[in-house]
Design an enzyme around this catalytic site. Structure first.
Site, PDB file in Angstrom:
ATOM      1  N   GLY A  16       0.897  -1.185   0.083  1.00  0.00           N
ATOM      2  CA  GLY A  16      -0.044   0.014  -0.003  1.00  0.00           C
ATOM      3  C   GLY A  16       0.793   1.270   0.208  1.00  0.00           C
ATOM      4  N   GLY A  18       0.457   5.738   1.214  1.00  0.00           N
ATOM      5  CA  GLY A  18       0.117   6.580   1.812  1.00  0.00           C
ATOM      6  C   GLY A  18       0.707   7.659   1.831  1.00  0.00           C
ATOM      7  N   PHE A  20       2.278   8.916   4.450  1.00  0.00           N
ATOM      8  CA  PHE A  20       3.663   8.835   5.194  1.00  0.00           C
ATOM      9  C   PHE A  20       4.442   7.942   4.645  1.00  0.00           C
ATOM     10  CE2 PHE A  20       0.148  10.332   8.070  1.00  0.00           C
ATOM     11  CZ  PHE A  20       0.891  11.568   8.432  1.00  0.00           C
ATOM     12  N   GLY A  21       4.340   7.350   3.543  1.00  0.00           N
ATOM     13  CA  GLY A  21       5.434   6.330   2.770  1.00  0.00           C
ATOM     14  C   GLY A  21       4.524   5.072   2.296  1.00  0.00           C
ATOM     15  N   VAL A  23       4.157   0.723   1.792  1.00  0.00           N
ATOM     16  CA  VAL A  23       4.392  -0.396   2.647  1.00  0.00           C
ATOM     17  C   VAL A  23       4.781  -1.547   1.929  1.00  0.00           C
ATOM     18  CG1 VAL A  23       3.467  -1.697   4.457  1.00  0.00           C
ATOM     19  CG2 VAL A  23       2.758   0.664   4.282  1.00  0.00           C
ATOM     20  N   LYS A  37       6.971  -0.115   6.779  1.00  0.00           N
ATOM     21  CA  LYS A  37       6.496   1.094   6.023  1.00  0.00           C
ATOM     22  C   LYS A  37       7.934   1.761   5.923  1.00  0.00           C
ATOM     23  CE  LYS A  37       3.055   3.441   7.122  1.00  0.00           C
ATOM     24  NZ  LYS A  37       2.441   3.761   6.097  1.00  0.00           N
ATOM     25  N   ASP A 136      -5.938   8.930  13.388  1.00  0.00           N
ATOM     26  CA  ASP A 136      -6.326   8.988  11.929  1.00  0.00           C
ATOM     27  C   ASP A 136      -6.933   7.568  11.756  1.00  0.00           C
ATOM     28  OD1 ASP A 136      -6.064   9.519   9.329  1.00  0.00           O
ATOM     29  OD2 ASP A 136      -4.119   8.528   9.244  1.00  0.00           O
TER      30      ASP A 136
END
Length: 265
Positions: A16, A18, A20-21, A23, A37, A136
């Site tokens: 995945g 997102g 923030f980085g 994965v 991550k 979140d």
């Protein structure tokens, strides 16, 4: 496979991506298959800026690793990549993916939502009991393990300083509570708001949700809970339950996760 510090190995299989980085699937000598991550240095980020952010990520990783609960994704450790331009967060691998898949398929049955909501609330309770905010709670951050249990992930990376811009960019502005839009900052009760929005989404699915008016400006103006449109399969007691989590005044919501667990029981 590229070998990293602490014998953590990172594959090219992307799980995945997102805000923030990315994965990836990885392995280490102790835990076997893990999710990793990769939090990369920004383009144009100066050395001092990167050193400060990296130190903050590594410190936060130590805190996250202490949040041990069956409904919270286990953080094994945080290490710096051998290239020194990224930090790698090694976490429990959850093969069932996120609840985003369920949302995209359509409305979930009430009994299924009750199971997921109970597990997520238990995980959130564990974080709150340690004095930790999630900030979140959303479908993409709730993962399903090989036993079908829901686990909260990606906690500790969002801060009050970036939550409004991040929420809008990530397409989850509707999980930002009324008081946060008005500058009061996050709290345990803003996590409860986000949990209420997550439950509402699961009960209705993406097709129904996309037909509704965008909630961002409605939330900011107040009275959002009274504007919700419900599918027929959602019982009246569930409607009251969700609306209470989405009240404008934080003191009018459930005051803690214990109250939510009692209602779900």
């Amino acid at each position: 496979m590229s070998r990293l510090h602490s014998n953590l190995q990172l594959s090219t299989t992307l799980l995945g991506q997102g805000q923030f980085g990315k994965v990836y699937v990885g392995t280490d000598d102790v835990h076997g298959k893990v999710a990793v991550k990769v939090i990369q240095r920004f383009i144009g980020e100066t050395d001092p800026q990167w050193q400060d952010r990296k130190a903050a990520i590594l410190k936060e990783g130590q805190t996250l690793a202490a949040a041990n609960h069956s409904n919270v994704v286990r953080v094994h450790h945080v290490v710096e990549a051998s290239t020194s331009d990224a930090v790698h967060l090694s976490m429990e691998f959850c093969g069932g993916g996120s609840l985003q898949k369920s949302f995209d398929r359509g409305p979930m049955r009430v009994c299924e939502v009750r199971k997921v909501a109970t597990e997520v609330t238990l995980g959130l309770h564990a974080l709150h009991a340690r004095g930790m905010l999630h900030r979140d709670i959303k479908l993409g951050n709730i993962l399903i393990d090989e036993n079908g249990s829901a686990k909260i992930g990606d906690f500790g990376l969002v801060t009050d300083n970036l939550i409004l811009g991040y929420g809008s960019q990530a397409g989850y502005a509707d999980r930002i509570a009324y008081e946060v839009w008005h500058g009061s900052g996050t709290s345990f009760k803003s996590d409860i708001w986000a949990l209420g929005m997550t439950i509402f989404r699961l009960l209705h699915g993406s097709k129904w949700h996309s037909k509704s008016a965008s909630p961002q400006h409605i939330v900011q103006d107040g009275g959002f809970a009274d504007t919700l449109q419900w599918l027929p399969h959602v019982p009246a007691r569930w409607r009251r339950f969700v609306r209470k989590m989405l009240q404008d005044v934080a003191d009018d919501r459930y005051q803690d996760t214990n109250q939510i667990i009692n209602m779900l029981a």
